[in-house]
Design an enzyme around this catalytic site. Structure first.
Site, PDB file in Angstrom:
ATOM      1  N   LYS A 135       0.905  -1.299  -0.293  1.00 46.70           N
ATOM      2  CA  LYS A 135      -0.063  -0.092   0.065  1.00 46.70           C
ATOM      3  C   LYS A 135       0.795   1.391   0.097  1.00 46.70           C
ATOM      4  CE  LYS A 135      -3.643  -2.503  -0.370  1.00 46.70           C
ATOM      5  NZ  LYS A 135      -4.518  -3.233   0.578  1.00 46.70           N
TER       6      LYS A 135
HETATM    7  C1  LIG Z   1      -5.601  -4.225   0.785  1.00 53.50           C
HETATM    8  C2  LIG Z   1      -6.870  -4.234   0.760  1.00 53.50           C
HETATM    9  C3  LIG Z   1      -7.784  -4.301   1.791  1.00 53.50           C
HETATM   10  C4  LIG Z   1      -7.321  -5.345   3.037  1.00 53.50           C
HETATM   11  O1  LIG Z   1      -6.171  -4.838   3.938  1.00 53.50           O
HETATM   12  P1  LIG Z   1      -5.392  -5.489   4.723  1.00 53.50           P
HETATM   13  O2  LIG Z   1      -4.542  -4.390   5.298  1.00 53.50           O
HETATM   14  O3  LIG Z   1      -4.414  -6.495   3.820  1.00 53.50           O
HETATM   15  O4  LIG Z   1      -6.470  -6.260   5.592  1.00 53.50           O
HETATM   16  C5  LIG Z   1      -9.109  -4.189   1.855  1.00 53.50           C
HETATM   17  N1  LIG Z   1      -9.625  -3.509   0.919  1.00 53.50           N
HETATM   18  C6  LIG Z   1      -8.914  -3.007  -0.168  1.00 53.50           C
HETATM   19  C7  LIG Z   1      -9.795  -2.362  -1.202  1.00 53.50           C
HETATM   20  C8  LIG Z   1      -7.536  -3.378  -0.443  1.00 53.50           C
HETATM   21  O5  LIG Z   1      -7.027  -3.066  -1.548  1.00 53.50           O
END
Ligand SMILES: *Cc1c(COP(=O)(O)O)cnc(C)c1O
Length: 395
Positions: free
Chosen positions: A192
């Site tokens: 991210k």
């Molecule tokens: C990555 C992601 C998640 C989940 O995030 P985590 O921190 O891995 O639980 C949820 N929604 C979207 C749109 C994502 O891209």
């Protein structure tokens, strides 16, 4: 791979911060996490920020605090990572899916209203709407907030909970993504825009929701470990107010998060510069549709769509060729109705009933985008996409 899909940007600052926590003797949630929360809250201008160990767990906590439980329902999009929808199932709730807009990846407010209208005749089950700001491009929050308000009842509010996993730091004149509804849920997963390896943050201006999440993320305890060992009250005294979860973010990871937060704006600027180069280079490619570029987009991802009528190959062939030429690509997202569990759970949840999500899913490729891509990386991506497009162009 000539150009990998993503490279996290961790430097000496992060390493030093982690070592300091290790030397301090306090590894789990404590002073460093509290500082990270304060800094994040101030960054996005939210009254509360609660650190959690993932967006997924943060979403469960946010939904729970907003009254999502057995017998209720949430509205979200089929065009997202599955956790957005699965979290409601963990709480025993139903998921109603609203298709995305034709020309963007955002949930369509008109489709949300269709569902809310039906729901109002069927006992008002909906407790939350979960918009997802795909790739950092914001959903129509004004309209979604209006709909939530319009269909709320005096004794039962419909909350807007933003899945802001892609949208830190997307910013509009109304504020940061994640602070435009009732609750925002961020992700610090490895790929991210800022990362703690695994982690997340929940933001809200609602004191009651913040208190509930803060207790439920740590066993339903009315005090956290840091408070128990630093306040005057005896450390062994605590009450349990509900069967809680375990979703707190440890100081070791918060230490990384604090350093990443300082770099978030620089990362955003660098990604935006790369996006400008992509947009400029691809604007004459008649076989591509470029990504939507709404106000304040943080550009977590660069999604392009291939136009099947201009090419003699499908998206999968195009993507495989990019990969074989050394370009690390990805797909965002496999629309949820393609997954076995969800197909079996809701028989009407099909590609035919969600034509926009299906169309985007069938044609979209995610190209590499990370802050320290250099000129050569960017050029390699552009030239490879163009050459594959030329090779497969219909005459
Ligand atoms: C990555 C992601 C998640 C989940 O995030 P985590 O921190 O891995 O639980 C949820 N929604 C979207 C749109 C994502 O891209």
């Amino acid at each position: 791979m000539k150009v990998p899909f993503f490279k996290p940007e961790l430097g000496e600052e992060e390493k030093k911060a982690v070592l300091e926590v290790m030397d301090s003797g306090w590894l789990t949630t404590g002073k460093v996490t509290h500082e990270f929360e304060k800094e994040f809250a101030s960054y996005v201008n939210s009254r509360h920020a609660l650190a959690v160990n993932s967006n997924t767990n943060g979403m469960i906590l946010a939904l729970e605090a907003c009254g999502v439980k057995n017998g209720t329902a949430v509205i979200t999009t089929p065009y997202t990572f599955v956790s957005t929808a699965a979290t409601a199932v963990h709480l025993g709730a139903d998921v109603y899916f609203a298709d995305i807009e034709k020309d963007s990846y955002s949930i369509d407010p008109a489709k949300i209203e269709e569902i809310l209208k039906k729901d109002a005749e069927n006992g008002h089950k909906v407790r939350a709407i979960i918009p997802v700001h795909i790739a950092g491009n914001l959903c129509n929050m004004k309209k979604i907030n209006e709909l939530a308000k319009k269909y709320s009842l005096p004794d039962h509010k419909i909350y807007v909970i933003e899945d802001a996993a892609h949208s830190f730091p997307s910013k509009t004149r109304d504020g940061f993504a994640g602070t435009l509804g009732d609750v925002g849920v961020f992700s610090f997963y490895a790929t991210k825009t800022i990362t703690t390896g695994e982690g997340g943050m929940v933001t809200t201006n609602d004191d009651k929701i913040a208190k509930r999440i803060s207790q439920m993320r740590l066993h339903g305890m009315d005090r956290d470990a840091w408070d128990r060992y630093t306040s005057d009250k005896a450390s062994w005294e605590y009450d349990i107010i509900a069967p809680g979860f375990k979703a707190n973010l440890p100081d070791v990871l918060s230490a990384i998060g604090r350093e990443q937060l300082k770099k978030a704006e620089l990362f955003r600027q660098k990604r935006t510069e790369i996006v400008k180069k992509f947009n400029e280079a691809f604007k004459d490619c008649d076989f591509l549709t470029l990504p939507p570029d709404g106000e304040g987009n943080a550009w977590h991802l660069y999604l392009v769509q291939i136009k099947s009528e201009k090419l003699d190959c499908d998206r999968n062939t195009f993507a495989k060729e990019l990969q074989s030429l050394g370009i690390g690509i990805s797909m965002h997202f496999i629309a949820i109705f393609h997954f076995t569990y969800w197909k079996e759970k809701y028989p009407d949840f099909t590609a035919e009933n969600y034509p926009n999500a299906e169309n985007h899913y069938q044609n979209t490729i995610t190209l590499p985008l990370w802050p320290n891509m250099n000129e050569d990386d960017v050029k390699t991506v552009i030239e490879t996409v163009k050459s594959v497009g030329k090779k497969h162009h219909v005459r």
